[in-house]
Design a protein around this motif. Structure first.
Motif, PDB file in Angstrom:
ATOM      1  N   PHE A  64       0.817  -1.209   0.000  1.00 14.34           N
ATOM      2  CA  PHE A  64       0.000   0.000   0.000  1.00 14.34           C
ATOM      3  C   PHE A  64       0.856   1.267   0.000  1.00 14.34           C
ATOM      4  N   ASP A  65       2.004   1.228   0.659  1.00 21.05           N
ATOM      5  CA  ASP A  65       2.931   2.373   0.584  1.00 21.05           C
ATOM      6  C   ASP A  65       3.289   2.659  -0.868  1.00 21.05           C
ATOM      7  N   LEU A 155      -7.879   4.118   0.671  1.00 19.83           N
ATOM      8  CA  LEU A 155      -7.182   3.008   1.317  1.00 19.83           C
ATOM      9  C   LEU A 155      -8.091   2.396   2.371  1.00 19.83           C
ATOM     10  N   VAL A 156      -8.363   1.094   2.204  1.00 16.91           N
ATOM     11  CA  VAL A 156      -9.162   0.334   3.169  1.00 16.91           C
ATOM     12  C   VAL A 156      -8.291  -0.850   3.592  1.00 16.91           C
ATOM     13  N   TYR A 187      -7.260  -2.084  -1.246  1.00 13.79           N
ATOM     14  CA  TYR A 187      -7.846  -2.780  -0.100  1.00 13.79           C
ATOM     15  C   TYR A 187      -7.315  -4.204  -0.031  1.00 13.79           C
ATOM     16  N   ASP A 188      -7.587  -4.862   1.075  1.00 15.07           N
ATOM     17  CA  ASP A 188      -7.185  -6.258   1.240  1.00 15.07           C
ATOM     18  C   ASP A 188      -8.377  -7.060   1.703  1.00 15.07           C
ATOM     19  N   ALA A 189      -8.366  -8.347   1.400  1.00 16.59           N
ATOM     20  CA  ALA A 189      -9.479  -9.215   1.771  1.00 16.59           C
ATOM     21  C   ALA A 189      -8.961 -10.599   2.125  1.00 16.59           C
ATOM     22  N   VAL A 190      -9.553 -11.172   3.148  1.00 11.92           N
ATOM     23  CA  VAL A 190      -9.233 -12.526   3.586  1.00 11.92           C
ATOM     24  C   VAL A 190     -10.005 -13.521   2.726  1.00 11.92           C
ATOM     25  N   GLY A 191      -9.351 -14.624   2.340  1.00 16.69           N
ATOM     26  CA  GLY A 191     -10.024 -15.675   1.581  1.00 16.69           C
ATOM     27  C   GLY A 191     -10.875 -16.554   2.486  1.00 16.69           C
ATOM     28  N   ARG A 192     -11.915 -17.157   1.921  1.00 17.11           N
ATOM     29  CA  ARG A 192     -12.826 -17.970   2.725  1.00 17.11           C
ATOM     30  C   ARG A 192     -12.117 -19.146   3.401  1.00 17.11           C
ATOM     31  N   ALA A 193     -11.147 -19.719   2.718  1.00 11.16           N
ATOM     32  CA  ALA A 193     -10.457 -20.881   3.284  1.00 11.16           C
ATOM     33  C   ALA A 193      -9.734 -20.533   4.581  1.00 11.16           C
ATOM     34  N   LEU A 194      -9.288 -19.286   4.687  1.00 11.45           N
ATOM     35  CA  LEU A 194      -8.520 -18.893   5.863  1.00 11.45           C
ATOM     36  C   LEU A 194      -9.377 -18.930   7.132  1.00 11.45           C
ATOM     37  N   LEU A 195     -10.662 -18.626   7.007  1.00  7.25           N
ATOM     38  CA  LEU A 195     -11.528 -18.630   8.184  1.00  7.25           C
ATOM     39  C   LEU A 195     -11.754 -20.031   8.744  1.00  7.25           C
ATOM     40  N   HIS A 196     -11.410 -21.050   7.941  1.00  5.57           N
ATOM     41  CA  HIS A 196     -11.649 -22.425   8.375  1.00  5.57           C
ATOM     42  C   HIS A 196     -10.362 -23.260   8.389  1.00  5.57           C
ATOM     43  N   ALA A 197      -9.213 -22.621   8.157  1.00  5.96           N
ATOM     44  CA  ALA A 197      -7.957 -23.370   8.118  1.00  5.96           C
ATOM     45  C   ALA A 197      -7.513 -23.754   9.532  1.00  5.96           C
ATOM     46  N   ILE A 261      -5.499  -5.786  -3.207  1.00  3.85           N
ATOM     47  CA  ILE A 261      -6.260  -5.381  -4.394  1.00  3.85           C
ATOM     48  C   ILE A 261      -6.044  -3.915  -4.725  1.00  3.85           C
ATOM     49  N   GLU A 262      -5.892  -3.638  -6.004  1.00  8.80           N
ATOM     50  CA  GLU A 262      -5.895  -2.287  -6.536  1.00  8.80           C
ATOM     51  C   GLU A 262      -6.983  -2.220  -7.612  1.00  8.80           C
ATOM     52  N   ALA A 263      -7.906  -1.290  -7.457  1.00  8.12           N
ATOM     53  CA  ALA A 263      -8.995  -1.140  -8.417  1.00  8.12           C
ATOM     54  C   ALA A 263      -9.022   0.297  -8.910  1.00  8.12           C
ATOM     55  N   ARG A 264      -9.111   0.466 -10.213  1.00 11.94           N
ATOM     56  CA  ARG A 264      -9.089   1.810 -10.827  1.00 11.94           C
ATOM     57  C   ARG A 264     -10.369   2.053 -11.610  1.00 11.94           C
TER      58      ARG A 264
END
Length: 266
Positions: A64-65, A155-156, A187-197, A261-264
């Motif tokens: 992000f920097d 920035l999120v 922004y950043d997002a956690v994947g679904r698998a991580l919540l159940h790993a 993620i970077e979205a324009r």
């Protein structure tokens, strides 16, 4: 301080440790004082639960920097940091002349940061907006000389996993409504698998104990924005390996456990 705000102190403590490394990915000279003893204690508890630690915060911070620096150097002069927490980018990054950085977060969080950094002058035009992001924060932002017609860098960081999905959708709808052509969202997002790993179960348990459980995850973070945005996804593990800091080898066929993620907006 609100339990979720404690996570900001943990992030500051991690950034303070990273800044002392000879192979550091970034340098944050304000992180130690921002973390304080509360942040260092919370990090110790987090690390004890986590066992093997991967430098996701460190990689995320550098990503992000670099992204923010790139887009403001390309001409964007309006930056909004949602859930700013102990983020010191307004003070530590080099901002082009005329850049205005809006920081939004809970009043007690911003008050703590103001007290800690009282003697430090930001390197941009910094505008602080105390607000609960679960409420409508768009009007306070507009009232603080924010111009939705201009391109904005948003920035999120490190926020979405603590929100219920309806709140996440509302957050991005508000960002879209205030984004002029040429705006960028990081922004950043956690994947679904991580919540159940199983390997992160103890980490998730300690976050719940701290009062900041992870509740939101997605394997399609680009869908949080409409089709008018060009979305680029990066795997933090792959970036960490490129920067020679990721302790785990790549596993063929294994999906990313999260995305940067970077979205324009066109």
């Amino acid at each position: 301080m609100n339990p979720v705000a404690i996570t900001g102190l943990i992030v500051a403590a991690i950034r303070a440790e990273e800044s002392k490394r000879s192979d550091r990915l970034f340098e944050d000279p304000f992180a130690t004082v921002l973390a304080g003893e509360d942040g260092r204690r919370a990090l110790a508890k987090y690390r004890e639960a986590a066992g093997l630690s991967v430098p996701i915060i460190e990689v995320r911070t550098r990503y992000f920097d670099e992204g923010l620096t790139r887009v403001v150097n390309a001409g964007i002069r309006q930056v909004v940091i949602l859930a700013a927490g102990m983020d010191a980018r307004a003070h530590r990054l080099v901002w082009p002349s005329g850049t205005r950085v809006f920081e939004l977060d809970q009043p007690e969080v911003l008050a703590h940061k103001a007290e800690v950094l009282a003697s430090v002058k930001p390197s941009c035009d910094r505008v602080v907006i105390p607000v609960n992001l679960e409420h409508d924060w768009t009007e306070p932002l507009r009232a603080s000389s924010f111009d939705p017609a201009r391109p904005t860098a948003w920035l999120v960081e490190g926020l979405l996993q603590y929100l219920e999905e309806p709140s996440v959708r509302t957050l991005f709808a508000r960002i879209e409504a205030l984004s002029g052509s040429g705006s960028v969202v990081f922004y950043d997002a956690v994947g679904r698998a991580l919540l159940h790993a199983p390997q992160v179960a103890s980490t998730l348990a300690v976050m719940k104990e701290l009062g900041a459980p992870w509740v939101f995850a997605t394997d399609d973070p680009g869908s949080l924005l409409s089709k008018g945005w060009a979305v680029t996804l990066d795997d933090p593990a792959e970036l960490g390996r490129q920067w020679t800091r990721w302790p785990l080898p790549a596993v063929p066929g294994m999906p990313p456990l999260g995305h940067l993620i970077e979205a324009r907006k066109a």
